[in-house]
Design a protein around this motif. Structure first.
Motif, mmCIF file in Angstrom:
data_model
loop_
_atom_site.group_PDB
_atom_site.id
_atom_site.type_symbol
_atom_site.label_atom_id
_atom_site.label_comp_id
_atom_site.label_asym_id
_atom_site.label_seq_id
_atom_site.Cartn_x
_atom_site.Cartn_y
_atom_site.Cartn_z
ATOM 1 N N SER A 17 0.820 -1.214 0.000
ATOM 2 C CA SER A 17 0.000 0.000 0.000
ATOM 3 C C SER A 17 0.853 1.264 0.000
ATOM 4 O O SER A 17 0.541 2.248 -0.697
ATOM 5 C CB SER A 17 -0.928 0.005 1.220
ATOM 6 O OG SER A 17 -1.835 -1.072 1.156
ATOM 7 N N THR A 18 1.931 1.270 0.759
ATOM 8 C CA THR A 18 2.789 2.452 0.829
ATOM 9 C C THR A 18 3.427 2.751 -0.522
ATOM 10 O O THR A 18 3.432 3.896 -0.994
ATOM 11 C CB THR A 18 3.890 2.250 1.887
ATOM 12 O OG1 THR A 18 3.282 1.976 3.154
ATOM 13 C CG2 THR A 18 4.754 3.498 2.001
ATOM 14 N N GLU A 19 3.971 1.719 -1.167
ATOM 15 C CA GLU A 19 4.600 1.898 -2.477
ATOM 16 C C GLU A 19 3.575 2.272 -3.537
ATOM 17 O O GLU A 19 3.853 3.064 -4.446
ATOM 18 C CB GLU A 19 5.335 0.613 -2.880
ATOM 19 C CG GLU A 19 6.534 0.286 -2.007
ATOM 20 C CD GLU A 19 7.596 1.355 -2.067
ATOM 21 O OE1 GLU A 19 7.868 1.864 -3.174
ATOM 22 O OE2 GLU A 19 8.146 1.707 -1.003
ATOM 23 N N LEU A 20 2.379 1.715 -3.432
ATOM 24 C CA LEU A 20 1.321 2.014 -4.404
ATOM 25 C C LEU A 20 0.887 3.476 -4.286
ATOM 26 O O LEU A 20 0.647 4.146 -5.302
ATOM 27 C CB LEU A 20 0.126 1.090 -4.181
ATOM 28 C CG LEU A 20 -0.989 1.136 -5.234
ATOM 29 C CD1 LEU A 20 -0.446 0.773 -6.609
ATOM 30 C CD2 LEU A 20 -2.130 0.208 -4.849
ATOM 31 N N ASP A 21 0.813 3.977 -3.059
ATOM 32 C CA ASP A 21 0.464 5.388 -2.864
ATOM 33 C C ASP A 21 1.518 6.306 -3.489
ATOM 34 O O ASP A 21 1.194 7.357 -4.057
ATOM 35 C CB ASP A 21 0.336 5.701 -1.373
ATOM 36 C CG ASP A 21 -0.941 5.125 -0.764
ATOM 37 O OD1 ASP A 21 -1.860 4.794 -1.540
ATOM 38 O OD2 ASP A 21 -1.010 4.997 0.472
ATOM 39 N N LYS A 22 2.776 5.909 -3.392
ATOM 40 C CA LYS A 22 3.848 6.717 -3.988
ATOM 41 C C LYS A 22 3.676 6.819 -5.504
ATOM 42 O O LYS A 22 3.973 7.855 -6.117
ATOM 43 C CB LYS A 22 5.207 6.100 -3.670
ATOM 44 C CG LYS A 22 5.648 6.262 -2.227
ATOM 45 C CD LYS A 22 7.032 5.643 -2.032
ATOM 46 C CE LYS A 22 7.487 5.762 -0.579
ATOM 47 N NZ LYS A 22 8.825 5.123 -0.389
#
Length: 276
Positions: A17-22
């Motif tokens: 989720s963190t990488e996808l938000d980036k």
């Protein structure tokens, strides 16, 4: 071939989720503004493309989205990619017999690998740099073999339209088709010799090798309107589906052997083209 990078299914970051938000950082979307949201997306991806200009090449980045039903070879990265969208029937299923999977997705894999050695892919070295790295003798032999393919496909005429194919424009895809089927069949034959016969398909009186080729032909079974067919012949880098099957299999002696095609028959001509 050993240095080809492989991208299969989807990039790992989409499960984080963190990488996808980036990946979507900076995009402002509004639930009631469809057109404006489209512009926001276009602006975001245009900026991402511009940022690549002064950045080192990211060889780990995907060249397409996971939902695409297609496969790719990227010359500048020596990269083959098979998104999740293409890893499904009729090309692949985990419960399919191997002769169907090898005749489906196996041929696609062989096709993309062969692109690394077609008339354009051969111009890029193992690291994706555009430079002449072949010996002159190899290059001369390649060009002679490629010319055979050019002439073969240029002699095909689309039925009812009387339009010949453009063997020059389609030579890269034709080379990849021919190489892909050959390598996939060799791979399946090697697997079958190692693990033994599989259960056959009910109601079909064909052996596994024949079914491999039938599966390949099924992939390109289709129909198009006359104007669409004309457009395909004039601008597409691929030959029409009919000739992707006929042209490729008529060059393959293994096909003639398993289907018992007499020598000099349409699918077993005396002169066959072979690049790889």
């Amino acid at each position: 071939a050993k240095l080809m990078t492989q991208k299969i299914g989807y990039p790992e970051f989409i499960t984080n989720s963190t990488e996808l938000d980036k990946e979507y950082e900076g995009i402002v979307l509004h639930p009631d503004k469809y057109f404006e949201n489209g512009l926001e997306n276009l602006k975001h991806y245009a900026l991402q493309e511009q940022l690549k200009l002064r950045s080192p090449v990211n060889r780990n980045r995907w060249v397409t989205s996971p939902a695409v039903v297609n496969a790719f070879y990227t010359r500048s990265k020596n990269l083959i990619s098979f998104p999740a969208g293409i890893l499904q029937p009729p090309l692949y299923h985990q419960n399919y017999p191997r002769f169907l999977n090898y005749g489906g997705i196996g041929v696609v894999i062989g096709h993309e690998v062969t692109h690394g050695f077609d008339n354009k892919g051969r111009q890029f070295d193992p690291n994706g740099n555009l430079q002449s790295w072949w010996h002159n003798d190899s290059l001369n032999r390649f060009q002679a073999r490629a010319e055979c393919v050019v002439q073969q496909y240029s002699n095909y005429v689309v039925p009812d339209l009387s339009i010949p194919l453009n063997g020059i424009n389609t030579q890269g895809e034709n080379i990849a088709d021919n190489g892909g089927v050959k390598q996939a069949f060799r791979a399946y034959k090697r697997w079958a010799e190692k693990y033994g016969p599989e259960a056959s398909l009910p109601g079909i009186n064909l052996n596994h090798y024949q079914l491999f080729f039938l599966q390949f032909a099924q992939i390109w079974c289709g129909i198009s309107r006359p104007k669409a067919a004309v457009h395909t012949v004039r601008v597409d880098a691929h030959s029409p589906g009919r000739f992707r099957v006929v042209g490729t299999l008529s060059n393959l002696k293994e096909f003639s052997e398993v289907y018992h095609c007499p020598l000099s028959s349409p699918m077993n001509p005396q002169k066959k083209c072979e690049v790889w």
